[in-house]
Design an enzyme around this catalytic site. Structure first.
Site, PDB file in Angstrom:
ATOM      1  N   HIS A 172       1.424  -0.074  -3.163  1.00 50.78           N
ATOM      2  CA  HIS A 172       1.328   0.511  -2.307  1.00 50.78           C
ATOM      3  C   HIS A 172       1.511   3.195  -2.736  1.00 50.78           C
ATOM      4  O   HIS A 172       2.568   2.631  -3.672  1.00 50.78           O
ATOM      5  CB  HIS A 172       1.770   0.469  -0.819  1.00 50.78           C
ATOM      6  CG  HIS A 172       1.552   1.617   0.305  1.00 50.78           C
ATOM      7  ND1 HIS A 172      -0.074   1.343   1.025  1.00 50.78           N
ATOM      8  CD2 HIS A 172       2.196   2.164   0.621  1.00 50.78           C
ATOM      9  CE1 HIS A 172      -0.258   2.027   1.505  1.00 50.78           C
ATOM     10  NE2 HIS A 172       0.769   3.085   1.728  1.00 50.78           N
ATOM     11  N   HIS A 187       0.122   8.705   4.542  1.00 47.50           N
ATOM     12  CA  HIS A 187      -0.463   7.299   3.652  1.00 47.50           C
ATOM     13  C   HIS A 187      -1.675   6.469   4.594  1.00 47.50           C
ATOM     14  O   HIS A 187      -1.655   6.361   5.798  1.00 47.50           O
ATOM     15  CB  HIS A 187       0.658   6.172   2.702  1.00 47.50           C
ATOM     16  CG  HIS A 187       1.801   5.771   4.738  1.00 47.50           C
ATOM     17  ND1 HIS A 187       1.029   4.749   4.855  1.00 47.50           N
ATOM     18  CD2 HIS A 187       1.991   6.511   5.088  1.00 47.50           C
ATOM     19  CE1 HIS A 187       2.124   3.831   5.281  1.00 47.50           C
ATOM     20  NE2 HIS A 187       2.139   5.084   6.285  1.00 47.50           N
ATOM     21  N   CYS A 213      -5.075   3.136   0.035  1.00 52.91           N
ATOM     22  CA  CYS A 213      -4.287   3.800  -0.051  1.00 52.91           C
ATOM     23  C   CYS A 213      -4.097   5.392  -1.844  1.00 52.91           C
ATOM     24  O   CYS A 213      -3.845   6.150  -1.313  1.00 52.91           O
ATOM     25  CB  CYS A 213      -2.664   3.205   0.057  1.00 52.91           C
ATOM     26  SG  CYS A 213      -2.585   2.266  -1.900  1.00 52.91           S
TER      27      CYS A 213
END
Length: 254
Positions: A208, A220, A156
């Site tokens: 994240h 993402h 990510c």
């Protein structure tokens, strides 16, 4: 102090001096670094563009002198912008998007006095913020890979880092570092395409990050680079019909 540069397409950067150690990041072609420790088979390095530290195999180290390192530090990097391309040295070599073309001039890059011909698309950064999303979509469906930074596997924060680097903006490697950049958006309706959204676990730790898109969407890397719904609660995965990530905050970097 010794110095080096990646003359290979992709080099794994590991947390310890062992092939069995986890890969925490990757070097891609043209990225330079300091060698801060040396063992028989491994070198501990610090990557120049983000100060990330890890171990690479000595048989993948390509040394440069301090003069070349310092000139690279002063240069505005030229980056490749196609998902995959070819650079020509003594042979044809595949390189991935975001590879660096050191001292690029007249269709040639230069590493240790060796010329590499490149005729593909490139940039030193885009002036318009919309290019963040254009470049992010190039990675759509790229598989998730812990420590990855390429379309063949990416995590990510590696995803957000490379997209911003293509924009001409250096940001740190990990999500917990990236959250310290820019300005926090206090009102959800003030977010814009290209802003970074951060997500937390049950302990409040940042785990994240993704890039805000229009129409309350986010792109993402989770399983793969994907587009999901984003609201004040977090990321809603329509395939699973559930929230997968809890929103912490949204930051405007540019």
């Amino acid at each position: 102090m010794r110095f080096g540069i990646s003359n290979l397409s992709i080099i794994p950067l590991r947390s310890e001096a062992s092939d069995r150690s986890e890969m925490t990041s990757q070097l891609i072609f043209g990225e330079h670094y300091k060698i801060i420790e040396n063992q028989k088979k491994w070198s501990k390095i610090q990557v120049a563009h983000d100060n990330y530290v890890g171990w690479i195999s000595n048989n993948q180290v390509h040394e440069i002198d301090i003069d070349e390192f310092e000139r690279l530090e002063k240069e505005i990097p030229t980056l490749t912008t196609d998902i995959l391309d070819i650079i020509e040295g003594n042979f044809h070599q595949p390189i991935v998007i975001g590879s660096v073309l050191p001292f690029f001039k007249s269709d040639h890059a230069l590493i240790n006095n060796k010329m590499y011909k490149f005729t593909g698309n490139k940039t030193q950064g885009f002036s318009q913020k919309k290019h963040l999303i254009t470049n992010a979509l190039i990675f759509l469906n790229a598989p998730y890979l812990w420590g990855g930074r390429t379309p063949f596997g990416i995590d990510c924060s590696g995803f957000t880092q490379i997209i911003y680097r293509l924009q001409g903006i250096k940001i740190p490697r990990d999500a917990y570092q990236q959250i310290n950049l820019g300005n926090k958006i206090n009102e959800n309706n003030h977010k814009e395409e290209g802003d970074l959204a951060f997500f937390e676990n049950k302990n409040g730790r940042i785990v994240h990050v993704g890039i805000v898109m229009s129409d309350n969407q986010i792109i993402h890397a989770s399983g793969k680079v994907r587009i999901d719904k984003l609201d004040t609660k977090g990321i809603f995965n329509s395939e699973l019909q559930t929230y997968t990530h809890k929103l912490h905050s949204i930051n405007k970097i540019i």
